[in-house]
Structures are given as structure tokens and as C-alpha cells.
Design an enzyme around this catalytic site. Structure first.
Site, mmCIF file in Angstrom:
data_model
loop_
_atom_site.group_PDB
_atom_site.id
_atom_site.type_symbol
_atom_site.label_atom_id
_atom_site.label_comp_id
_atom_site.label_asym_id
_atom_site.label_seq_id
_atom_site.Cartn_x
_atom_site.Cartn_y
_atom_site.Cartn_z
ATOM 1 N N LYS A 129 0.814 -1.210 0.000
ATOM 2 C CA LYS A 129 0.000 0.000 0.000
ATOM 3 C C LYS A 129 0.856 1.274 0.000
ATOM 4 O O LYS A 129 0.429 2.310 -0.471
ATOM 5 C CB LYS A 129 -0.917 0.032 1.229
ATOM 6 C CG LYS A 129 -1.784 -1.204 1.463
ATOM 7 C CD LYS A 129 -2.932 -1.312 0.509
ATOM 8 C CE LYS A 129 -4.064 -2.218 0.971
ATOM 9 N NZ LYS A 129 -3.748 -3.623 1.151
HETATM 10 C C1 PLP Z 1 -4.412 -4.756 0.767
HETATM 11 C C2 PLP Z 1 -3.679 -6.025 0.729
HETATM 12 C C3 PLP Z 1 -4.023 -7.055 -0.154
HETATM 13 C C4 PLP Z 1 -5.223 -6.963 -1.068
HETATM 14 O O1 PLP Z 1 -5.066 -5.987 -2.075
HETATM 15 P P1 PLP Z 1 -6.369 -5.473 -2.861
HETATM 16 O O2 PLP Z 1 -5.883 -4.354 -3.726
HETATM 17 O O3 PLP Z 1 -7.320 -5.015 -1.821
HETATM 18 O O4 PLP Z 1 -6.886 -6.621 -3.647
HETATM 19 C C5 PLP Z 1 -3.240 -8.190 -0.161
HETATM 20 N N1 PLP Z 1 -2.179 -8.326 0.670
HETATM 21 C C6 PLP Z 1 -1.819 -7.362 1.532
HETATM 22 C C7 PLP Z 1 -0.665 -7.588 2.431
HETATM 23 C C8 PLP Z 1 -2.548 -6.182 1.597
HETATM 24 O O5 PLP Z 1 -2.189 -5.218 2.459
#
Ligand code: PLP
Length: 491
Positions: A129
């Protein structure tokens, strides 16, 4: 339309023509800056580019040699389309990725012959993120100071968005930040990464519900913002925000280039929750990147896997798993894909989304189109642990539980598909964020948090527990985003 030497053609000929439209067809089209601040469209839909820029093989060959931040500028400037001056945009991109602990920003690691992992966790909060939210925080600050406007950031987190949003936006001078997380359903490291930030304009709210409840409160609040004091608006940090998706397109290009694109096709396996990350991969392929297959990896919360394999779109009860950031049943960004699968028919999407939950089914054509690009798999907690253990035994590489679901999906695909070619699993988090899962896998390896987080467990925490009730959350937000920041008592 194809842009041959896009770098100059784009700038001079088609300035400010990049418009964003809603997946439900009714909201007005907006330019980049307005989309950045808009969150949900006013008709409840999500914004997508009216027309995607595309690259020829010649373009791709030139881009293939660029370091991460330069590549990011080349791609993102097409979407920003001059609304932010190129020099300012370039600086924000460079600053964002200079924060990363690896000079390649998103390095590739080889685990086996055709088996690769793309490490997306070298940012400050150790999950992918950061790649979008480091940039988002800077974009917000730039646009808000130009407009002399103050906003309330409101977001829901299944664990990782919250800390990345706080880390990306806390230095902004024009924002109050409100992050909802499901009470007692995020890992302790995840919670502490959010709740130990004690800045006066950062508010952590633990909602007595699950992630879908948090996301529903956020969506309802965006849809009707009349609870806010005059002059305030909400700004989104969830992947309903187009700018997050946009920033995530870059690493698909970067990784594929390292393995020989455009001369070679690659596949990606993506641990999936809200469908934001994998949707960025879909966009990369639509822009001309030779992507063979996109694998949707789910945990026990497997609605996307059921949809793709059996056209079963029925939401089940949400389970708490070892990969909490994927504990999501209502994947917002799937709507962006549906919009394309239904030939961009906004009215059809609006109908589908207002239908009784559980009644939804994809048309045969839409399902067929989805299956041309996507495959899927589901890993329960045991399979997740087994994958962590097997990978560690075989390679000495330690996976976090989210990444493990991706590696599991990649292995399943390689098993049924002879000559699958290279498969890149996106490593979405650092294993140190999820020590319990690592322990449960029986792997005799202990992972330390990096130095900047080593005292995380000693730091003071601050958060407010609220009921699963939109009105209660809205009251809390409204009360705290009125006063000027300096004079305000926190929570
Ligand atoms: C947010 C997240 C996901 C999922 O990603 P999306 O874009 O919501 O599909 C998978 N793994 C981790 C570690 C995350 O923080």
C-alpha cells in the site's frame, strides 16, 4: 489510440484531454485533480479513465530500461495529463520512492525456474500500500495547497491501508485523517503501526464489526457528506480512489521488463481482497504490456474465486483468516472490471449493483471475457501455512501469509498449465508484519521488524472504539474536523 513518441506528442497535442468517467454512467466526467479528491462518483460508481493510453512495442522497449521512479513518471504523467505540472509531478514521484529501503523500489526475487516474487514491501509500513499512498499523500498536499482547501481523509482498513495512509498523509498540512479498522481483527503489528501515530490530526477508530462493515460506513459517508461542517469534504484513501490504482500499474510494467517484456509474456499471481491491485495489472495489460494471465489468489473468503469458477457471486459470512488484509467479501474494484466486461454500459452496472445482494450473476459473455484474462485459486489457512513451510524448506525464502496465497495460486496454475512461462507473485507484505502466521507454519525462523519499527511494542497507542453505526462514526468525524489543528484536543 496509439501514441508513437508519446512523450512529446501527448504533451503538445492532447493536453487536458484525459477525462475520468463513472462506472454507473451518470456522474459528470472529471479531470485528474477532481478525481483525486472525489473518492466515489456522485452516482455511487467508481471513476475510470474514459480512454486508456496505450503503448506500442517500440514505446515499451524504450521504457524497459528505465529505473522505477522514471518509469513511474512516464506512465503516471499520461494519467495526470498536465493538470499537475510535470516538474512538480516528477519531484513528488522521486520523493515518494526515495523513501523505499531498496534502491530498485520493487525488486524481483527468483524462487524457482519460472517462479518469481515481486517484493512490494520495502516502503515505510512494510506492505504494498505504501507504493500508492506515499505518492497520494504528496498529491493531496500539492493540490490542496494550490486550492487552499482543508479536507477530511476517511478510509477503512483491513490492516495495511490504514498505516500506509497515515504514513503517507500525516505530514500534509491540509488534512485530518480518520481511519476505521475492524476492532480486534487486525494483527497487533498492523494495529500498532496505526495507533502509535499520535499526531493531533490523526484519528484511529476501531469499529465493532468487520472490514465490510467499515467499508460500508465509509461508502455511506461519501455518498452523503451533509454530516460534515460547511466547507469540508471527504477524500478517499481506499482503492476506490483512482490515483491508488494508477500508481500500482507501474510495478507490473517494471517487473515484466526485468523478465524480458515486451519480447516475452509473463503472468502475475496477486493476493486479492478489494481487487485494486489486480485491477492495476489488468490495466497494464490493456495498455499494451504482454501479460499472459492474471491469477486471483483468495483466502477462505473466496467470493472472487467462486464467481470466476462457478458464476457464484453470493456473499458468505466473512471469516477471520491468517491473511487479514484479504478478509473482504465485497470487492469494490470488481465493479471497475465489470464495467469493461459489460462493454462500459453504465446503466447495466448501476442495475447490477442495486440488485438484491446474492441475486447477482454474470452474463455468459462477461464470464467468458473474464476467463480469457483471469484464473483464480483459494488457499485456506492450512494451505497458506503449508506453502510458507514448503517454500522456506525449498528456497530459504520466507513468505508472509498473503504472499503465500499468491504462491499457492501460482503453483496450482503451473501444475495444470504446462509451459506456463514465468509467473510473478506479488509479495504484498513483509513477513515481520505477521509473526503469528509464520510461527504457525512451523518455520524455525524469526523475523525482526526493521530498525525504524523496532520499538513498536513499547510505543503509546491511541484509538477510539465505536459501534458499527455510520451515524456514530459521522458524529465523531464532524466534531473533530472543525477546529484548527493546533488548538484541538485529540480524541
Ligand atoms: C491490501 C492487501 C491485499 C489486497 O489488495 P487489494 O488491492 O485489496 O486486492 C493483499 N495483501 C496485503 C498484504 C494487503 O495489504
Amino acid at each position: 489510440m496509439r501514441h508513437r513518441s508519446y512523450a512529446c506528442v501527448w504533451k503538445t497535442w492532447v493536453k487536458h484531454t484525459m477525462k475520468y468517467i463513472s462506472t454507473r454512467g451518470k456522474a459528470p466526467a472529471l479531470g485528474f485533480e477532481d478525481v483525486l479528491l472525489a473518492g466515489l462518483a456522485s452516482d455511487g460508481g467508481l471513476y475510470v479513465p474514459e480512454k486508456l493510453p496505450t503503448f506500442t512495442d517500440l514505446d515499451l522497449q524504450r521504457l524497459a530500461t528505465l529505473p522505477y521512479a522514471q518509469l513511474a513518471f512516464e506512465i503516471l504523467s499520461l494519467f495526470v495529463d498536465g493538470e499537475i505540472e510535470n516538474d512538480a509531478l516528477r519531484d513528488m514521484i522521486n520523493d515518494s520512492y526515495a523513501e523505499f529501503a531498496h534502491s530498485a523500489v520493487t525488486p524481483l526475487v527468483q524462487l524457482g525456474h519460472d517462479e518469481w516474487v515481486l517484493e512490494l514491501f520495502h516502503g515505510p509500513t512494510l506492505a504494498f500500500k505504501d507504493i500508492a499512498l506515499q505518492l497520494l499523500g504528496r498529491l493531496f498536499d500539492h493540490v490542496l495547497s494550490k486550492r487552499n482547501q482543508r479536507v477530511a481523509i476517511l478510509g477503512a482498513t483491513s490492516g495495511d491501508t490504514g498505516s500506509a495512509a497515515i504514513e503517507g498523509c500525516r505530514h500534509g498540512e491540509h488534512v485530518d485523517i480518520f481511519i476505521l479498522h475492524p476492532h480486534q481483527r487486525v494483527s497487533e503489528v498492523q494495529r500498532r503501526q496505526m495507533t502509535t501515530v499520535l499526531d493531533n490530526h490523526v484519528f484511529n477508530i476501531a469499529v465493532q464489526g468487520n472490514f465490510d462493515d467499515c467499508q460500508a460506513i465509509v461508502k455511506a459517508s461519501f455518498a452523503d457528506q451533509s454530516f460534515l461542517p460547511d466547507g469540508r469534504q471527504l477524500v478517499a484513501v481506499n482503492s476506490i480512489n483512482w490515483a491508488r490504482i494508477m500508481a500500482q500499474i507501474v510495478y507490473y510494467f517494471y517487473a515484466a521488463f526485468q523478465l524480458g517484456a515486451p519480447g516475452r509474456q509473463v503472468s502475475f499471481s496477486v493476493p486479492t481482497g478489494n481487487f485494486g491491485d489486480i485491477f492495476a495489472g489488468y490495466l497494464a495489460s490493456q495498455m499494451g504490456l504482454p501479460v499472459k494471465r492474471l491469477l486471483i489468489a483468495t483466502n477462505r473468503n473466496d467470493i472472487l474465486h467462486r464467481t470466476l469458477s462457478d458464476n457464484d457471486c453470493e456473499p458468505h459470512e466473512l471469516h477471520h483468516t491468517l491473511s487479514p488484509s484479504m478478509d473482504i467479501m465485497v470487492s469494490s474494484n470488481f465493479e471497475r472490471l465489470l464495467f469493461d466486461l459489460y462493454q462500459r454500459d453504465g446503466a447495466a452496472i448501476a442495475d447490477m449493483m442495486s440488485a438484491e445482494s446474492g441475486a447477482m450473476r454474470l452474463s455468459d459473455d462477461a464470464l467468458l471475457a473474464a476467463r480469457r484474462m483471469f484464473s483464480s485459486a483459494r488457499a485456506d489457512d492450512q494451505q497458506t501455512c503449508d506453502t510458507i513451510a514448503e517454500c522456506y524448506r525449498r528456497t530459504g525464502y520466507l513468505l508472509d501469509p498473503h504472499t503465500a496465497t499468491g504462491v499457492f495460486a501460482a503453483q496450482q496454475y503451473a501444475h495444470v498449465q504446462a509451459e506456463s512461462g514465468p509467473i510473478i507473485t506479488l509479495a504484498t507484505a513483509h513477513p515481520a508484519k505477521f509473526p503469528d502466521a509464520v510461527k504457525r507454519s512451523g518455520v524455525a525462523s524469526c523475523v525482526d521488524l526493521p530498525a525504524h519499527l523496532s520499538d513498536l511494542f513499547e510505543r503509546e497507542e491511541r484509538f477510539t472504539v465505536l459501534p458499527n453505526d455510520a451515524a456514530a462514526v459521522q458524529r465523531f468525524v464532524a466534531e473533530r474536523c472543525t477546529a484548527d489543528v493546533e488548538g484541538k484536543a485529540n480524541q
